[in-house]
Design an enzyme around this catalytic site. Structure first.
Site, PDB file in Angstrom:
ATOM      1  CG  HIS A 127     -22.192 -82.208 -16.863  1.00 18.16           C
ATOM      2  ND1 HIS A 127     -21.168 -81.322 -17.075  1.00 18.16           N
ATOM      3  CD2 HIS A 127     -22.266 -82.401 -15.515  1.00 18.16           C
ATOM      4  CE1 HIS A 127     -20.617 -80.995 -15.901  1.00 18.16           C
ATOM      5  NE2 HIS A 127     -21.269 -81.630 -14.942  1.00 18.16           N
ATOM      6  N   GLY A 128     -25.264 -81.609 -20.596  1.00 21.63           N
ATOM      7  CA  GLY A 128     -26.154 -82.126 -21.636  1.00 21.63           C
ATOM      8  C   GLY A 128     -25.379 -82.505 -22.878  1.00 21.63           C
ATOM      9  CB  CYS A 148     -26.792 -96.411 -26.473  1.00 26.91           C
ATOM     10  SG  CYS A 148     -25.962 -97.518 -25.347  1.00 26.91           S
ATOM     11  CD  GLU A 187     -31.267 -90.415 -28.756  1.00 28.26           C
ATOM     12  OE1 GLU A 187     -30.137 -90.714 -29.157  1.00 28.26           O
ATOM     13  OE2 GLU A 187     -31.947 -91.116 -28.005  1.00 28.26           O
TER      14      GLU A 187
HETATM   15  C1  LIG Z   1     -38.231 -84.456 -23.982  1.00 32.15           C
HETATM   16  C2  LIG Z   1     -36.794 -84.854 -23.799  1.00 32.15           C
HETATM   17  C3  LIG Z   1     -36.469 -86.192 -23.581  1.00 32.15           C
HETATM   18  C4  LIG Z   1     -35.136 -86.548 -23.362  1.00 32.15           C
HETATM   19  N1  LIG Z   1     -34.830 -87.875 -23.087  1.00 32.15           N
HETATM   20  C5  LIG Z   1     -33.565 -88.186 -22.680  1.00 32.15           C
HETATM   21  C6  LIG Z   1     -33.262 -89.531 -22.225  1.00 32.15           C
HETATM   22  O1  LIG Z   1     -34.114 -90.437 -22.252  1.00 32.15           O
HETATM   23  N2  LIG Z   1     -32.013 -89.785 -21.736  1.00 32.15           N
HETATM   24  C7  LIG Z   1     -31.037 -88.813 -21.692  1.00 32.15           C
HETATM   25  O2  LIG Z   1     -29.938 -89.113 -21.220  1.00 32.15           O
HETATM   26  N3  LIG Z   1     -31.298 -87.555 -22.131  1.00 32.15           N
HETATM   27  C8  LIG Z   1     -32.528 -87.219 -22.619  1.00 32.15           C
HETATM   28  N4  LIG Z   1     -32.814 -85.932 -23.046  1.00 32.15           N
HETATM   29  C9  LIG Z   1     -31.767 -84.902 -22.921  1.00 32.15           C
HETATM   30  C10 LIG Z   1     -31.222 -84.410 -24.243  1.00 32.15           C
HETATM   31  O3  LIG Z   1     -30.443 -85.377 -24.853  1.00 32.15           O
HETATM   32  C11 LIG Z   1     -30.495 -83.100 -23.944  1.00 32.15           C
HETATM   33  O4  LIG Z   1     -31.493 -82.121 -23.686  1.00 32.15           O
HETATM   34  C12 LIG Z   1     -29.610 -82.668 -25.103  1.00 32.15           C
HETATM   35  O5  LIG Z   1     -28.505 -83.520 -25.222  1.00 32.15           O
HETATM   36  C13 LIG Z   1     -29.112 -81.225 -24.954  1.00 32.15           C
HETATM   37  O6  LIG Z   1     -28.581 -81.003 -23.683  1.00 32.15           O
HETATM   38  P1  LIG Z   1     -29.050 -79.717 -22.837  1.00 32.15           P
HETATM   39  O7  LIG Z   1     -30.533 -79.696 -22.833  1.00 32.15           O
HETATM   40  O8  LIG Z   1     -28.355 -79.764 -21.551  1.00 32.15           O
HETATM   41  O9  LIG Z   1     -28.579 -78.485 -23.703  1.00 32.15           O
HETATM   42  P2  LIG Z   1     -27.100 -77.814 -23.683  1.00 32.15           P
HETATM   43  O10 LIG Z   1     -26.061 -78.870 -23.872  1.00 32.15           O
HETATM   44  O11 LIG Z   1     -27.003 -76.928 -22.498  1.00 32.15           O
HETATM   45  O12 LIG Z   1     -27.157 -76.936 -25.004  1.00 32.15           O
HETATM   46  C14 LIG Z   1     -27.786 -75.661 -25.060  1.00 32.15           C
HETATM   47  C15 LIG Z   1     -27.522 -75.052 -26.440  1.00 32.15           C
HETATM   48  O13 LIG Z   1     -26.113 -74.853 -26.605  1.00 32.15           O
HETATM   49  C16 LIG Z   1     -25.684 -75.475 -27.803  1.00 32.15           C
HETATM   50  N5  LIG Z   1     -24.309 -75.984 -27.643  1.00 32.15           N
HETATM   51  C17 LIG Z   1     -23.827 -76.821 -26.675  1.00 32.15           C
HETATM   52  N6  LIG Z   1     -22.526 -77.076 -26.867  1.00 32.15           N
HETATM   53  C18 LIG Z   1     -22.157 -76.386 -27.981  1.00 32.15           C
HETATM   54  C19 LIG Z   1     -20.944 -76.254 -28.721  1.00 32.15           C
HETATM   55  N7  LIG Z   1     -19.820 -76.910 -28.376  1.00 32.15           N
HETATM   56  N8  LIG Z   1     -20.940 -75.461 -29.805  1.00 32.15           N
HETATM   57  C20 LIG Z   1     -22.057 -74.806 -30.199  1.00 32.15           C
HETATM   58  N9  LIG Z   1     -23.240 -74.901 -29.562  1.00 32.15           N
HETATM   59  C21 LIG Z   1     -23.287 -75.687 -28.473  1.00 32.15           C
HETATM   60  C22 LIG Z   1     -26.664 -76.608 -28.054  1.00 32.15           C
HETATM   61  O14 LIG Z   1     -26.719 -76.957 -29.439  1.00 32.15           O
HETATM   62  C23 LIG Z   1     -27.972 -75.982 -27.570  1.00 32.15           C
HETATM   63  O15 LIG Z   1     -28.533 -75.219 -28.612  1.00 32.15           O
HETATM   64  C24 LIG Z   1     -34.122 -85.563 -23.365  1.00 32.15           C
HETATM   65  C25 LIG Z   1     -34.466 -84.237 -23.623  1.00 32.15           C
HETATM   66  C26 LIG Z   1     -35.778 -83.874 -23.851  1.00 32.15           C
HETATM   67  C27 LIG Z   1     -36.100 -82.434 -24.112  1.00 32.15           C
END
Ligand SMILES: Cc1cc2nc3c(=O)[nH]c(=O)nc-3n(C[C@H](O)[C@H](O)[C@H](O)COP(=O)(O)OP(=O)(O)OC[C@H]3O[C@@H](n4cnc5c(N)ncnc54)[C@H](O)[C@@H]3O)c2cc1C
Length: 404
Positions: free
Chosen positions: A155-156, A258, A383
Site C-alpha cells: 500500500h503506497g 504531516c 510524498e
Molecule cells: C527513497 C524513498 C524514500 C521514502 N521515504 C518514505 C518515508 O520516510 N515514509 C513513508 O511512509 N514512505 C516513504 N517512501 C514511500 C513513498 O511515499 C512511496 O513510494 C510513494 O507513495 C508511492 O508508493 P509506491 O512506491 O507503492 O507506488 P504505487 O502506489 O504502487 O504506484 C505505482 C505507480 O502507479 C501510479 N498510481 C497509483 N495509484 C494511481 C491512481 N489512482 N491513478 C493513476 N495512477 C496511479 C503511481 O503514480 C505510480 O506511478 C519513500 C520512497 C522512496 C523511493
C-alpha cells in the site's frame, strides 16, 4: 586524460562556487530574518555538505556526522515553537532552509524533512503535553532522530488500505505489520507509525527502538538518494504503551496533515536542486570551449539556459506565494500538491538538460548534476507521486474523484 581547462573546472567545482539565481529580484520579497536564515544555511551547506557529499553518495552512506550541524542551523522543526526546542520560524524561513539544504543534496534534505515535518510536527500537532515535552526538545537538538512509517509493501499511493494493526490489550496495544521505504529508519531512535485500530481507524503512535519485536532492516541497492538511509519497519507483536498513542487524531487526516508539511518543504527543496544544476551549467557554458567559442555562445545551449531560468523564476514565485498563504494558515492541501509537483518536475527537466550541457563531464561525480538528477527520481515519487498530485489538482478543480 583531462584537459587543463577541465582540471580547472573540476577544481573550481570542488570549491563550490554556487551563486543562487534571482532573476526577478525575489530577495526583495524576503525579510531580513529570512535572508539571515537562508544565508547561514547556504554557508553551512558550502562548508559542510558540498565537500563531502559526492563521496558519501558514491559509497551509498549517510553522513551521520552532519546531524549536529543540521540541528544547529535550525533544520529540525524550524516552525516548532521555541518552548519545545524548535526555532519558532515562519514557513518562508522553513522553505528557504529546505531549498538551501536540497541545493546540497536531496537526501540530506529528506532527513531534515522527515525529522521536522513527519516526526516533530505530528508530535506537536497531535501529541499529548507529555509526549511533546519528552520528545520534541531532543528531536530539535538532534540528540534523538526519528522516522515516519506510512508506506507498506502492498500500500503506497493508497495508504487508507494499510494492513498494519494495533490490537487493544487493556493496558497496552499490540502492533503488527510492516512499513517499507522508510527514510532514516536504519538509525532512527523513534518511529512515528500509522496503523489501524480494532475499529478500523488509522491511529498514530510513537514506537521506540529497543521495543521487543521491532526491527529496521536497511534497504540497499538504491541508485537514488544514495546519501540517505532507507529501510523497513517490521513489527512483530510490539507492545505499545497507551501513552505512546497520539490522543488528538484519528483517521487518514493524521498522516496527510504531516505530508502537507513535508510537501511544502519539498516544493522549496526541489527548486534548490534545480538552482544548483542551472548554476553549474551556466558557469560551465562560459568556460567550456568548442569550435573556438564558449558553448554558452551557441543558441542551442542558450535556449536550454533561458528555459531553465524561466522555469526556476516561475517556481520561485509559486513557492513564495505558497509560503505567504501558509503563514496565514490559508494554503490548501491542493495548492501544496501543485507546488510540490511543479517544483520537482521542473527540477528533473533542468537536471536532465544541465547534464547534457556538461557533455561527458556531466555524468561524473565531479559535478553535482547527475547526483541531483538521480535523487530527484525519488523526490518525484515520494510524498505523493507525480501522478497522484495531478489527480489531487484534477479533483480540486472539477470536484470529481478520479482516484478510484
Ligand atoms: C527513497 C524513498 C524514500 C521514502 N521515504 C518514505 C518515508 O520516510 N515514509 C513513508 O511512509 N514512505 C516513504 N517512501 C514511500 C513513498 O511515499 C512511496 O513510494 C510513494 O507513495 C508511492 O508508493 P509506491 O512506491 O507503492 O507506488 P504505487 O502506489 O504502487 O504506484 C505505482 C505507480 O502507479 C501510479 N498510481 C497509483 N495509484 C494511481 C491512481 N489512482 N491513478 C493513476 N495512477 C496511479 C503511481 O503514480 C505510480 O506511478 C519513500 C520512497 C522512496 C523511493
Amino acid at each position: 586524460m583531462l584537459t587543463t581547462a577541465e582540471k580547472e573546472i573540476q577544481k573550481s567545482s570542488k570549491k563550490d562556487l554556487y551563486e543562487a539565481p534571482d532573476y526577478y529580484l525575489m530577495d526583495e520579497l524576503l525579510t531580513e530574518e529570512h535572508k539571515l536564515v537562508r544565508n547561514s544555511v547556504r554557508d553551512w551547506v558550502k562548508k559542510e555538505v558540498s565537500p563531502i557529499i559526492e563521496d558519501y553518495a558514491q559509497r551509498a552512506e549517510f553522513p551521520k556526522h552532519l546531524l549536529k550541524g543540521l540541528a544547529d542551523i535550525g533544520a529540525f522543526g524550524p516552525t516548532v515553537p521555541i518552548e519545545y526546542g524548535g526555532a519558532g520560524l515562519d514557513y518562508i524561513s522553513y522553505g528557504l532552509i529546505m531549498q538551501e539544504i536540497e541545493r546540497g543534496d536531496s537526501g540530506i534534505r529528506s532527513t531534515a524533512s522527515v525529522q521536522g515535518s513527519l516526526v516533530m510536527y505530528p508530535i506537536y500537532a497531535y501529541g499529548s503535553e507529555d509526549q511533546k515535552k519528552k520528545y520534541l526538545p531532543k528531536l530539535a537538538s538532534g540528540e534523538m532522530m526519528g522516522c515516519f512509517g506510512l508506506t507498506e509493501p502492498d500500500h503506497g499511493s493508497d495508504p487508507s488500505a494499510m494492513s498494519s494493526t494495533i490490537k487493544d490489550q487493556g493496558d497496552h496495544f499490540l502492533l503488527n505489520g510492516a512499513k517499507m521505504w522508510i527514510s532514516n529508519a536504519p538509525f532512527a531512535d523513534i518511529a512515528v507509525v500509522w496503523a489501524k485500530d480494532d475499529q478500523g481507524d488509522i491511529r498514530g503512535m510513537i514506537v521506540e527502538r529497543g521495543m521487543e519485536g521491532f526491527s529496521t532492516p536497511e534497504t540497499h541497492n538504491k541508485w537514488s538518494l544514495r546519501a540517505s538511509a532507507t529501510g523497513e519497519l517490521v513489527f512483530d507483536n510490539v507492545k505499545i504503551p497507551k501513552e505512546n498513542i497520539f490522543p488528538n487524531i484519528k483517521g487518514l487526516k493524521g498522516p496527510l496533515g504531516c505530508l502537507n508539511q513535508a510537501r511544502f518543504g519539498i516544493a522549496w527543496g526541489a527548486l534548490g536542486a534545480a538552482m544548483d544544476c542551472y548554476d553549474t551549467a551556466l558557469r560551465y557554458s562560459k568556460e567550456r570551449m568548442q569550435f573556438d567559442k564558449p558553448i554558452g555562445q551557441f543558441q542551442l545551449q542558450q535556449k536550454k539556459l533561458a528555459e531553465m531560468i524561466t522555469e526556476i523564476t516561475k517556481g520561485q514565485l509559486l513557492v513564495w506565494r505558497l509560503g505567504v498563504l501558509k503563514n496565514e494558515n490559508r494554503a490548501t492541501a491542493a495548492q501544496i500538491s501543485m507546488a510540490k509537483r511543479n517544483s520537482v518536475e521542473l527540477a528533473l527537466n533542468i537536471a536532465r538538460e544541465a547534464r547534457q550541457m556538461l557533455g561527458g563531464m556531466g555524468i561524473t561525480g565531479e559535478f553535482p548534476i547527475m547526483r541531483h538528477m538521480m535523487n530527484l527520481e525519488s523526490v518525484v515519487t515520494y510524498e505523493g507521486t507525480h501522478d497522484i498530485h495531478l489527480l489531487i489538482t484534477g479533483m480540486d478543480v472539477t470536484g470529481l474523484n478520479a482516484f478510484k
